[in-house]
Motif scaffolding. Sequence first.
Motif, PDB file in Angstrom:
ATOM      1  N   ASN A  99       0.811  -1.225   0.000  1.00  7.06           N
ATOM      2  CA  ASN A  99       0.000   0.000   0.000  1.00  7.06           C
ATOM      3  C   ASN A  99       0.841   1.272   0.000  1.00  7.06           C
ATOM      4  O   ASN A  99       0.296   2.372  -0.122  1.00  7.06           O
ATOM      5  CB  ASN A  99      -0.988   0.007   1.171  1.00  7.06           C
ATOM      6  CG  ASN A  99      -0.319  -0.120   2.520  1.00  7.06           C
ATOM      7  OD1 ASN A  99       0.884   0.083   2.653  1.00  7.06           O
ATOM      8  ND2 ASN A  99      -1.084  -0.464   3.539  1.00  7.06           N
ATOM      9  N   LYS A 100       2.151   1.143   0.106  1.00  6.12           N
ATOM     10  CA  LYS A 100       3.041   2.299   0.057  1.00  6.12           C
ATOM     11  C   LYS A 100       3.761   2.413  -1.287  1.00  6.12           C
ATOM     12  O   LYS A 100       4.581   3.301  -1.480  1.00  6.12           O
ATOM     13  CB  LYS A 100       4.064   2.211   1.187  1.00  6.12           C
ATOM     14  CG  LYS A 100       3.441   2.280   2.582  1.00  6.12           C
ATOM     15  CD  LYS A 100       4.492   2.170   3.670  1.00  6.12           C
ATOM     16  CE  LYS A 100       3.844   2.212   5.050  1.00  6.12           C
ATOM     17  NZ  LYS A 100       4.864   2.043   6.135  1.00  6.12           N
ATOM     18  N   LEU A 101       3.463   1.523  -2.200  1.00  5.21           N
ATOM     19  CA  LEU A 101       4.125   1.532  -3.508  1.00  5.21           C
ATOM     20  C   LEU A 101       3.435   2.482  -4.475  1.00  5.21           C
ATOM     21  O   LEU A 101       2.222   2.685  -4.420  1.00  5.21           O
ATOM     22  CB  LEU A 101       4.109   0.123  -4.119  1.00  5.21           C
ATOM     23  CG  LEU A 101       4.810  -1.003  -3.360  1.00  5.21           C
ATOM     24  CD1 LEU A 101       4.644  -2.312  -4.133  1.00  5.21           C
ATOM     25  CD2 LEU A 101       6.281  -0.692  -3.137  1.00  5.21           C
ATOM     26  N   SER A 102       4.198   3.034  -5.402  1.00  4.94           N
ATOM     27  CA  SER A 102       3.619   3.800  -6.505  1.00  4.94           C
ATOM     28  C   SER A 102       2.937   2.834  -7.472  1.00  4.94           C
ATOM     29  O   SER A 102       3.142   1.615  -7.411  1.00  4.94           O
ATOM     30  CB  SER A 102       4.711   4.572  -7.244  1.00  4.94           C
ATOM     31  OG  SER A 102       5.595   3.664  -7.907  1.00  4.94           O
ATOM     32  N   LYS A 103       2.158   3.393  -8.391  1.00  2.00           N
ATOM     33  CA  LYS A 103       1.476   2.547  -9.375  1.00  2.00           C
ATOM     34  C   LYS A 103       2.475   1.765 -10.206  1.00  2.00           C
ATOM     35  O   LYS A 103       2.296   0.570 -10.481  1.00  2.00           O
ATOM     36  CB  LYS A 103       0.595   3.407 -10.282  1.00  2.00           C
ATOM     37  CG  LYS A 103      -0.170   2.585 -11.321  1.00  2.00           C
ATOM     38  CD  LYS A 103      -1.062   3.461 -12.195  1.00  2.00           C
ATOM     39  CE  LYS A 103      -1.787   2.622 -13.241  1.00  2.00           C
ATOM     40  NZ  LYS A 103      -2.646   3.460 -14.130  1.00  2.00           N
ATOM     41  N   GLY A 104       3.559   2.429 -10.609  1.00  2.00           N
ATOM     42  CA  GLY A 104       4.570   1.752 -11.407  1.00  2.00           C
ATOM     43  C   GLY A 104       5.242   0.613 -10.657  1.00  2.00           C
ATOM     44  O   GLY A 104       5.522  -0.450 -11.226  1.00  2.00           O
ATOM     45  N   MET A 105       5.514   0.820  -9.365  1.00  2.00           N
ATOM     46  CA  MET A 105       6.137  -0.221  -8.553  1.00  2.00           C
ATOM     47  C   MET A 105       5.191  -1.401  -8.365  1.00  2.00           C
ATOM     48  O   MET A 105       5.609  -2.564  -8.387  1.00  2.00           O
ATOM     49  CB  MET A 105       6.583   0.351  -7.210  1.00  2.00           C
ATOM     50  CG  MET A 105       7.714   1.359  -7.318  1.00  2.00           C
ATOM     51  SD  MET A 105       8.101   2.163  -5.740  1.00  2.00           S
ATOM     52  CE  MET A 105       9.000   0.838  -4.900  1.00  2.00           C
TER      53      MET A 105
ATOM     54  N   PRO B  47       1.818  -4.115 -20.107  1.00  2.00           N
ATOM     55  CA  PRO B  47       2.859  -4.390 -19.116  1.00  2.00           C
ATOM     56  C   PRO B  47       3.711  -3.205 -18.708  1.00  2.00           C
ATOM     57  O   PRO B  47       4.309  -3.226 -17.631  1.00  2.00           O
ATOM     58  CB  PRO B  47       3.724  -5.464 -19.802  1.00  2.00           C
ATOM     59  CG  PRO B  47       3.474  -5.284 -21.258  1.00  2.00           C
ATOM     60  CD  PRO B  47       2.048  -4.859 -21.365  1.00  2.00           C
ATOM     61  N   THR B  48       3.794  -2.155 -19.533  1.00  2.00           N
ATOM     62  CA  THR B  48       4.666  -1.038 -19.167  1.00  2.00           C
ATOM     63  C   THR B  48       3.924   0.281 -18.993  1.00  2.00           C
ATOM     64  O   THR B  48       4.550   1.338 -18.899  1.00  2.00           O
ATOM     65  CB  THR B  48       5.779  -0.846 -20.215  1.00  2.00           C
ATOM     66  OG1 THR B  48       5.197  -0.508 -21.476  1.00  2.00           O
ATOM     67  CG2 THR B  48       6.623  -2.096 -20.355  1.00  2.00           C
ATOM     68  N   SER B  49       2.598   0.255 -18.937  1.00  2.00           N
ATOM     69  CA  SER B  49       1.870   1.502 -18.695  1.00  2.00           C
ATOM     70  C   SER B  49       2.229   2.019 -17.300  1.00  2.00           C
ATOM     71  O   SER B  49       2.400   1.253 -16.361  1.00  2.00           O
ATOM     72  CB  SER B  49       0.360   1.282 -18.815  1.00  2.00           C
ATOM     73  OG  SER B  49      -0.104   0.424 -17.809  1.00  2.00           O
ATOM     74  N   ALA B  50       2.378   3.330 -17.174  1.00  2.00           N
ATOM     75  CA  ALA B  50       2.719   4.006 -15.919  1.00  2.00           C
ATOM     76  C   ALA B  50       4.171   3.812 -15.500  1.00  2.00           C
ATOM     77  O   ALA B  50       4.561   4.224 -14.414  1.00  2.00           O
ATOM     78  CB  ALA B  50       1.796   3.566 -14.778  1.00  2.00           C
ATOM     79  N   LEU B  51       4.989   3.206 -16.356  1.00  2.00           N
ATOM     80  CA  LEU B  51       6.401   3.032 -16.036  1.00  2.00           C
ATOM     81  C   LEU B  51       7.238   4.089 -16.754  1.00  2.00           C
ATOM     82  O   LEU B  51       6.929   4.491 -17.871  1.00  2.00           O
ATOM     83  CB  LEU B  51       6.880   1.640 -16.449  1.00  2.00           C
ATOM     84  CG  LEU B  51       6.219   0.440 -15.770  1.00  2.00           C
ATOM     85  CD1 LEU B  51       6.884  -0.844 -16.240  1.00  2.00           C
ATOM     86  CD2 LEU B  51       6.287   0.541 -14.254  1.00  2.00           C
ATOM     87  N   ASP B  52       8.301   4.534 -16.098  1.00  2.00           N
ATOM     88  CA  ASP B  52       9.204   5.476 -16.739  1.00  2.00           C
ATOM     89  C   ASP B  52       9.978   4.756 -17.846  1.00  2.00           C
ATOM     90  O   ASP B  52      10.098   3.519 -17.838  1.00  2.00           O
ATOM     91  CB  ASP B  52      10.163   6.078 -15.715  1.00  2.00           C
ATOM     92  CG  ASP B  52      11.048   5.035 -15.069  1.00  2.00           C
ATOM     93  OD1 ASP B  52      12.109   4.726 -15.634  1.00  2.00           O
ATOM     94  OD2 ASP B  52      10.666   4.501 -14.009  1.00  2.00           O
ATOM     95  N   PRO B  53      10.522   5.497 -18.811  1.00  2.00           N
ATOM     96  CA  PRO B  53      11.187   4.857 -19.959  1.00  2.00           C
ATOM     97  C   PRO B  53      12.324   3.917 -19.577  1.00  2.00           C
ATOM     98  O   PRO B  53      12.478   2.860 -20.190  1.00  2.00           O
ATOM     99  CB  PRO B  53      11.703   6.059 -20.765  1.00  2.00           C
ATOM    100  CG  PRO B  53      10.767   7.173 -20.419  1.00  2.00           C
ATOM    101  CD  PRO B  53      10.413   6.961 -18.980  1.00  2.00           C
TER     102      PRO B  53
END
Length: 234
Positions: free
Chosen positions: A120-126, A148-154
């Motif tokens: 519950n402390k993780l970001s969406k990407g994590m 699989p990679t939506s919301a992830l940084d490049p």
Amino acid sequence: MATISMKNVHKAFGDNQVLNGVTFHVNPGEIFGMLGPSGSGKTTIINILTRQLSADSGEASTAAESHEIGLMLEHDGLFNRLSCLDNLIVFETIYGIPRARTLEALEKVGLSDAHKTEVNKLSKGMRQRLVLARAVLHHPKVLFLDEPTSALDPLTARGIYQLIRQLRDDGSTIFLTTHNMEEATHLCDRVVMLHGGQIIEEGAPQDICNKYDAHKTLPDLESVFVQLTGGGLE
């Protein structure tokens, strides 16, 4: 023989005809992409192929037992009060997987330093990376990845691409959905485009890019669908 196949599959929910004669196949050891707007039927196709839903008619098959399938879907199903590691330990126990492989999965998705962090402390990407670690924990024969990679940084996305390719090289067949034409071009051996419950284009992603862009550059997904349907992604 195809690892995944659909032949003339129809599916309706009440008066809403979601799939209307869908036919395609995925070869063993292939990274196969499905592109399409929201509501085009992508999730319904995955649910049918993973035996969570039955088709109204037609044939659908996945050449893997349930325990040989990995899933990364929209609803992550993580245990929010458990740590990253404890979330994976639940599945480690189910599959009888050694702890070293669990720790390796966390490392591959870049979560080793966060292994004690509550979900519950993780970001969406994590969270997304943790779901991917869980999906590949048991080295599945067939892997279904929904965006699989939506919301992830490049940078993180490139690491996920590398992991997906490694899974393919290790023998997994991978079915993924994406809205990103560039991602499909980098990752997929073949793609199909889904619109209105029907497949309207298929082929190698670079061939499709060349076909729908006179400059032979990388068109965005919206422009391809405009040419195919006369409309956009909506």
